[in-house]
Design a protein around this motif. Structure first.
Motif, PDB file in Angstrom:
ATOM      1  N   VAL A  64       0.687  -1.147  -0.025  1.00  0.00           N
ATOM      2  CA  VAL A  64      -0.071   0.090   0.085  1.00  0.00           C
ATOM      3  C   VAL A  64       0.899   1.244  -0.282  1.00  0.00           C
ATOM      4  O   VAL A  64       0.934   1.939   0.883  1.00  0.00           O
ATOM      5  N   THR A  65       1.511   1.512  -1.288  1.00  0.00           N
ATOM      6  CA  THR A  65       2.269   2.932  -1.553  1.00  0.00           C
ATOM      7  C   THR A  65       1.902   3.563  -2.559  1.00  0.00           C
ATOM      8  O   THR A  65       0.742   3.006  -3.250  1.00  0.00           O
ATOM      9  N   HIS A  66       2.120   4.651  -2.921  1.00  0.00           N
ATOM     10  CA  HIS A  66       1.792   5.364  -4.079  1.00  0.00           C
ATOM     11  C   HIS A  66       2.161   4.457  -5.358  1.00  0.00           C
ATOM     12  O   HIS A  66       0.953   4.269  -5.972  1.00  0.00           O
ATOM     13  N   ARG A  67       3.218   3.853  -5.281  1.00  0.00           N
ATOM     14  CA  ARG A  67       3.385   2.996  -6.679  1.00  0.00           C
ATOM     15  C   ARG A  67       2.442   1.682  -6.525  1.00  0.00           C
ATOM     16  O   ARG A  67       2.079   1.024  -7.621  1.00  0.00           O
ATOM     17  N   ALA A 193       0.557   6.763   3.737  1.00  0.00           N
ATOM     18  CA  ALA A 193       1.067   8.025   3.640  1.00  0.00           C
ATOM     19  C   ALA A 193       2.372   8.371   4.080  1.00  0.00           C
ATOM     20  O   ALA A 193       3.002   9.228   3.663  1.00  0.00           O
ATOM     21  N   LEU A 194       3.205   7.187   4.630  1.00  0.00           N
ATOM     22  CA  LEU A 194       4.608   7.214   4.693  1.00  0.00           C
ATOM     23  C   LEU A 194       5.247   7.093   3.626  1.00  0.00           C
ATOM     24  O   LEU A 194       6.700   6.978   3.355  1.00  0.00           O
ATOM     25  N   SER A 195       4.574   6.661   2.349  1.00  0.00           N
ATOM     26  CA  SER A 195       5.249   6.096   0.993  1.00  0.00           C
ATOM     27  C   SER A 195       5.374   7.562   0.154  1.00  0.00           C
ATOM     28  O   SER A 195       5.702   7.065  -1.108  1.00  0.00           O
ATOM     29  N   THR A 196       5.234   8.772   0.449  1.00  0.00           N
ATOM     30  CA  THR A 196       5.581   9.697  -0.460  1.00  0.00           C
ATOM     31  C   THR A 196       6.848   9.746  -1.142  1.00  0.00           C
ATOM     32  O   THR A 196       7.734   9.604  -0.568  1.00  0.00           O
ATOM     33  N   PRO A 197       6.693   9.546  -2.784  1.00  0.00           N
ATOM     34  CA  PRO A 197       7.921   9.608  -3.180  1.00  0.00           C
ATOM     35  C   PRO A 197       8.745  10.721  -3.186  1.00  0.00           C
ATOM     36  O   PRO A 197       8.328  11.864  -2.797  1.00  0.00           O
TER      37      PRO A 197
END
Length: 277
Positions: A64-67, A193-197
Protein backbone atom coordinates in the motif's frame (compact mmCIF):
# COMPACT_ATOMS: atom_id res chain seq x y z
CA UNK A 1 -5.42 -8.21 -6.34
CA UNK A 2 -1.94 -9.07 -5.11
CA UNK A 3 -2.31 -6.83 -2.05
CA UNK A 4 -5.85 -7.93 -1.13
CA UNK A 5 -9.49 -7.60 -2.10
CA UNK A 6 -10.73 -4.32 -3.54
CA UNK A 7 -14.42 -3.44 -3.58
CA UNK A 8 -15.80 -1.53 -6.54
CA UNK A 9 -19.03 -0.21 -7.99
CA UNK A 10 -20.08 -0.94 -11.56
CA UNK A 11 -22.92 0.92 -13.27
CA UNK A 12 -23.06 -1.51 -16.18
CA UNK A 13 -23.73 -0.15 -19.63
CA UNK A 14 -22.48 -1.30 -23.02
CA UNK A 15 -20.74 1.94 -23.98
CA UNK A 16 -17.43 3.58 -23.08
CA UNK A 17 -15.68 2.37 -19.92
CA UNK A 18 -14.56 4.86 -17.28
CA UNK A 19 -12.58 3.95 -14.17
CA UNK A 20 -12.88 6.77 -11.66
CA UNK A 21 -10.40 7.07 -8.80
CA UNK A 22 -10.59 9.01 -5.52
CA UNK A 23 -8.29 10.49 -2.91
CA UNK A 24 -7.28 9.76 0.68
CA UNK A 25 -10.13 9.13 3.15
CA UNK A 26 -12.69 8.95 0.34
CA UNK A 27 -14.30 6.17 -1.64
CA UNK A 28 -16.19 5.75 -4.90
CA UNK A 29 -19.17 7.71 -3.56
CA UNK A 30 -17.26 10.92 -4.31
CA UNK A 31 -18.29 10.29 -7.94
CA UNK A 32 -22.00 9.69 -7.30
CA UNK A 33 -23.11 13.23 -8.28
CA UNK A 34 -21.22 12.86 -11.58
CA UNK A 35 -22.45 9.34 -12.34
CA UNK A 36 -26.04 10.55 -12.08
CA UNK A 37 -25.34 13.01 -14.92
CA UNK A 38 -23.41 10.80 -17.36
CA UNK A 39 -25.04 9.04 -20.33
CA UNK A 40 -26.69 5.78 -19.21
CA UNK A 41 -24.67 3.67 -21.64
CA UNK A 42 -21.35 4.67 -20.00
CA UNK A 43 -19.96 1.84 -17.89
CA UNK A 44 -18.43 3.45 -14.82
CA UNK A 45 -16.19 1.49 -12.43
CA UNK A 46 -15.60 3.13 -9.04
CA UNK A 47 -13.08 1.16 -6.98
CA UNK A 48 -12.51 1.86 -3.31
CA UNK A 49 -8.75 2.05 -3.08
CA UNK A 50 -6.95 1.29 0.22
CA UNK A 51 -6.52 4.96 1.10
CA UNK A 52 -8.25 4.95 4.48
CA UNK A 53 -11.94 4.54 3.61
CA UNK A 54 -11.73 0.91 2.48
CA UNK A 55 -13.62 -1.68 4.53
CA UNK A 56 -11.37 -4.66 3.82
CA UNK A 57 -7.85 -4.39 5.20
CA UNK A 58 -5.14 -5.38 2.76
CA UNK A 59 -3.53 -8.80 3.14
CA UNK A 60 -0.16 -7.38 2.09
CA UNK A 61 0.01 -3.89 3.62
CA UNK A 62 3.60 -3.45 2.45
CA UNK A 63 2.16 -2.95 -1.06
CA UNK A 64 0.00 0.00 0.00
CA UNK A 65 2.25 2.70 -1.41
CA UNK A 66 1.74 5.27 -4.18
CA UNK A 67 3.36 2.94 -6.69
CA UNK A 68 1.66 -0.09 -5.17
CA UNK A 69 -1.84 1.38 -5.36
CA UNK A 70 -1.17 2.44 -8.96
CA UNK A 71 -0.24 -1.18 -9.66
CA UNK A 72 -3.52 -2.29 -8.02
CA UNK A 73 -5.43 -0.12 -10.49
CA UNK A 74 -3.62 -1.86 -13.33
CA UNK A 75 -4.45 -5.26 -11.81
CA UNK A 76 -8.11 -4.26 -11.53
CA UNK A 77 -8.28 -3.39 -15.23
CA UNK A 78 -6.82 -6.78 -16.04
CA UNK A 79 -8.99 -8.71 -13.59
CA UNK A 80 -12.16 -7.17 -15.03
CA UNK A 81 -10.78 -7.48 -18.58
CA UNK A 82 -11.44 -3.80 -19.25
CA UNK A 83 -10.16 -2.34 -22.51
CA UNK A 84 -10.23 1.14 -24.08
CA UNK A 85 -10.57 2.57 -20.58
CA UNK A 86 -10.75 6.26 -19.74
CA UNK A 87 -8.87 6.51 -16.44
CA UNK A 88 -10.06 9.42 -14.29
CA UNK A 89 -8.11 10.77 -11.31
CA UNK A 90 -9.19 13.24 -8.65
CA UNK A 91 -7.15 14.38 -5.64
CA UNK A 92 -4.79 11.36 -5.54
CA UNK A 93 -2.29 11.64 -8.36
CA UNK A 94 -0.31 8.44 -7.89
CA UNK A 95 -1.97 6.69 -10.82
CA UNK A 96 0.29 8.84 -13.00
CA UNK A 97 2.88 6.11 -12.32
CA UNK A 98 0.59 3.75 -14.25
CA UNK A 99 0.28 6.20 -17.14
CA UNK A 100 4.04 6.72 -17.29
CA UNK A 101 5.37 3.25 -16.57
CA UNK A 102 2.53 0.90 -17.47
CA UNK A 103 1.19 -1.52 -18.06
CA UNK A 104 -1.16 1.00 -19.68
CA UNK A 105 -2.18 -0.85 -22.86
CA UNK A 106 -5.77 -1.05 -21.56
CA UNK A 107 -5.96 2.73 -21.07
CA UNK A 108 -7.22 4.66 -24.10
CA UNK A 109 -7.39 8.09 -22.47
CA UNK A 110 -6.89 9.81 -19.14
CA UNK A 111 -8.57 12.62 -17.21
CA UNK A 112 -6.67 14.39 -14.43
CA UNK A 113 -9.04 16.38 -12.22
CA UNK A 114 -7.38 18.67 -9.65
CA UNK A 115 -4.93 16.02 -8.49
CA UNK A 116 -1.46 15.72 -7.01
CA UNK A 117 1.26 16.52 -9.53
CA UNK A 118 4.93 17.43 -9.72
CA UNK A 119 6.25 17.87 -6.15
CA UNK A 120 2.82 18.44 -4.57
CA UNK A 121 2.72 15.06 -2.78
CA UNK A 122 1.04 15.17 -0.26
CA UNK A 123 -1.07 18.19 -1.19
CA UNK A 124 -1.61 21.21 1.03
CA UNK A 125 -2.34 21.25 4.74
CA UNK A 126 -4.81 18.31 4.77
CA UNK A 127 -2.33 16.02 3.05
CA UNK A 128 0.55 17.12 5.24
CA UNK A 129 -1.61 16.69 8.35
CA UNK A 130 -2.24 13.03 7.48
CA UNK A 131 1.43 12.49 6.59
CA UNK A 132 2.55 14.04 9.88
CA UNK A 133 0.05 12.13 12.04
CA UNK A 134 0.98 8.87 10.25
CA UNK A 135 4.39 8.99 11.89
CA UNK A 136 2.77 8.38 15.28
CA UNK A 137 -0.07 5.80 15.37
CA UNK A 138 -1.80 7.54 18.29
CA UNK A 139 -1.88 10.83 16.36
CA UNK A 140 -3.40 9.12 13.33
CA UNK A 141 -6.08 7.58 15.57
CA UNK A 142 -6.80 11.05 17.01
CA UNK A 143 -6.91 12.67 13.56
CA UNK A 144 -9.46 10.11 12.36
CA UNK A 145 -11.63 10.45 15.46
CA UNK A 146 -11.63 14.23 15.28
CA UNK A 147 -13.37 13.82 11.92
CA UNK A 148 -16.51 12.84 13.82
CA UNK A 149 -17.09 16.55 14.49
CA UNK A 150 -18.61 18.74 11.80
CA UNK A 151 -16.65 21.81 12.90
CA UNK A 152 -13.40 19.88 12.41
CA UNK A 153 -14.46 18.57 9.00
CA UNK A 154 -15.21 22.08 7.76
CA UNK A 155 -12.27 23.81 9.46
CA UNK A 156 -10.03 26.02 7.28
CA UNK A 157 -6.83 24.22 6.40
CA UNK A 158 -8.56 20.83 6.49
CA UNK A 159 -11.49 19.40 4.58
CA UNK A 160 -12.98 22.87 4.47
CA UNK A 161 -10.31 23.64 1.88
CA UNK A 162 -10.97 20.51 -0.17
CA UNK A 163 -14.69 20.73 -0.80
CA UNK A 164 -16.55 24.02 -1.12
CA UNK A 165 -20.05 22.51 -0.97
CA UNK A 166 -21.50 20.95 2.21
CA UNK A 167 -21.16 17.16 2.11
CA UNK A 168 -23.95 15.04 3.63
CA UNK A 169 -23.01 13.74 7.06
CA UNK A 170 -23.72 10.11 6.16
CA UNK A 171 -21.31 10.32 3.22
CA UNK A 172 -18.46 11.64 5.34
CA UNK A 173 -19.29 9.19 8.12
CA UNK A 174 -18.81 6.46 5.54
CA UNK A 175 -15.45 7.91 4.52
CA UNK A 176 -14.00 8.18 8.02
CA UNK A 177 -15.73 5.28 9.77
CA UNK A 178 -13.38 2.49 8.63
CA UNK A 179 -10.23 4.20 9.91
CA UNK A 180 -11.95 5.18 13.14
CA UNK A 181 -13.00 1.65 14.01
CA UNK A 182 -10.39 -0.69 12.50
CA UNK A 183 -6.70 -0.48 13.38
CA UNK A 184 -5.82 -2.49 10.27
CA UNK A 185 -7.37 0.21 8.06
CA UNK A 186 -5.31 2.82 9.90
CA UNK A 187 -2.27 0.57 9.37
CA UNK A 188 -2.91 0.62 5.60
CA UNK A 189 -3.47 4.38 5.62
CA UNK A 190 -0.31 4.89 7.64
CA UNK A 191 1.72 2.76 5.23
CA UNK A 192 0.38 4.76 2.29
CA UNK A 193 0.94 8.15 3.92
CA UNK A 194 4.56 7.27 4.71
CA UNK A 195 5.26 6.20 1.11
CA UNK A 196 5.37 9.69 -0.43
CA UNK A 197 7.83 9.53 -3.34
CA UNK A 198 10.98 11.60 -3.07
CA UNK A 199 11.36 14.84 -5.00
CA UNK A 200 13.79 13.06 -7.33
CA UNK A 201 11.21 10.32 -8.03
CA UNK A 202 8.48 12.87 -8.67
CA UNK A 203 10.70 14.89 -10.99
CA UNK A 204 11.57 11.73 -12.93
CA UNK A 205 7.86 10.85 -13.12
CA UNK A 206 7.06 14.20 -14.73
CA UNK A 207 9.84 13.59 -17.25
CA UNK A 208 8.24 10.27 -18.27
CA UNK A 209 4.64 11.46 -18.61
CA UNK A 210 5.05 12.75 -22.20
CA UNK A 211 5.44 9.11 -23.27
CA UNK A 212 1.69 8.70 -22.70
CA UNK A 213 0.58 9.78 -26.17
CA UNK A 214 -3.16 9.14 -25.89
CA UNK A 215 -5.81 11.85 -25.31
CA UNK A 216 -5.66 13.56 -21.92
CA UNK A 217 -8.15 15.99 -20.37
CA UNK A 218 -6.89 18.22 -17.56
CA UNK A 219 -9.63 19.73 -15.37
CA UNK A 220 -8.37 22.23 -12.79
CA UNK A 221 -10.18 24.33 -10.19
CA UNK A 222 -9.16 27.98 -10.25
CA UNK A 223 -9.93 28.44 -6.53
CA UNK A 224 -8.17 25.24 -5.40
CA UNK A 225 -6.12 25.71 -2.23
CA UNK A 226 -4.37 22.34 -2.41
CA UNK A 227 -3.47 21.88 -6.06
CA UNK A 228 -1.61 24.98 -7.39
CA UNK A 229 -3.42 26.59 -10.29
CA UNK A 230 -0.26 26.62 -12.41
CA UNK A 231 -0.07 22.82 -12.24
CA UNK A 232 -3.02 22.47 -14.62
CA UNK A 233 -1.32 24.25 -17.54
CA UNK A 234 2.00 22.57 -16.69
CA UNK A 235 0.44 19.13 -16.89
CA UNK A 236 -1.34 20.00 -20.13
CA UNK A 237 2.00 21.07 -21.62
CA UNK A 238 3.58 17.71 -20.76
CA UNK A 239 1.18 15.43 -22.63
CA UNK A 240 1.31 15.41 -26.45
CA UNK A 241 -2.51 15.30 -26.78
CA UNK A 242 -3.82 17.24 -23.79
CA UNK A 243 -6.66 19.72 -23.40
CA UNK A 244 -7.07 21.98 -20.36
CA UNK A 245 -10.38 23.06 -18.83
CA UNK A 246 -10.36 25.44 -15.85
CA UNK A 247 -13.31 25.36 -13.45
CA UNK A 248 -14.50 28.15 -11.17
CA UNK A 249 -16.54 27.92 -7.95
CA UNK A 250 -14.82 24.70 -6.87
CA UNK A 251 -12.07 23.44 -4.61
CA UNK A 252 -10.18 20.16 -5.09
CA UNK A 253 -13.13 17.77 -5.10
CA UNK A 254 -14.64 18.95 -8.37
CA UNK A 255 -16.88 15.83 -8.62
CA UNK A 256 -18.88 17.17 -5.67
CA UNK A 257 -18.49 20.91 -6.12
CA UNK A 258 -19.26 21.04 -9.87
CA UNK A 259 -20.70 17.65 -10.86
CA UNK A 260 -22.84 19.00 -13.71
CA UNK A 261 -19.90 20.72 -15.37
CA UNK A 262 -17.54 17.79 -14.85
CA UNK A 263 -20.08 15.31 -16.23
CA UNK A 264 -20.52 17.46 -19.33
CA UNK A 265 -16.76 17.73 -19.86
CA UNK A 266 -16.28 13.98 -19.35
CA UNK A 267 -19.08 13.19 -21.79
CA UNK A 268 -17.68 15.54 -24.43
CA UNK A 269 -14.15 14.18 -23.97
CA UNK A 270 -15.06 10.48 -23.95
CA UNK A 271 -17.35 10.72 -26.94
CA UNK A 272 -14.73 12.74 -28.78
CA UNK A 273 -11.97 10.19 -28.16
CA UNK A 274 -14.20 7.44 -29.57
CA UNK A 275 -14.53 9.26 -32.88
CA UNK A 276 -10.96 10.59 -33.14
CA UNK A 277 -8.17 8.12 -32.42
Amino acid sequence: MTAGLIEYGDTGGDGPVLVLLHGVNMDGTVWTPVLDRLPPNFRCITPTLPLGSHRRAMERPELVTHRGVAAMVGELLEALDLVDVTLVLNDWGGAQFLLADGPNDRIAAAVLVACEAFDNFPPGRPGKMIATSARVPALLWLAMHMQRFRWFRRAPGGWGWMIKSPIPKDVMDGWFGPAQHDSRIRRDLRRFALSTPSRAELSALADRLPAFDRPVLIVWATEDRLMPREHGPRLAALFPRAHLVEVDNSYTVVPMDRPELLAAELTRFVEGTRTVK
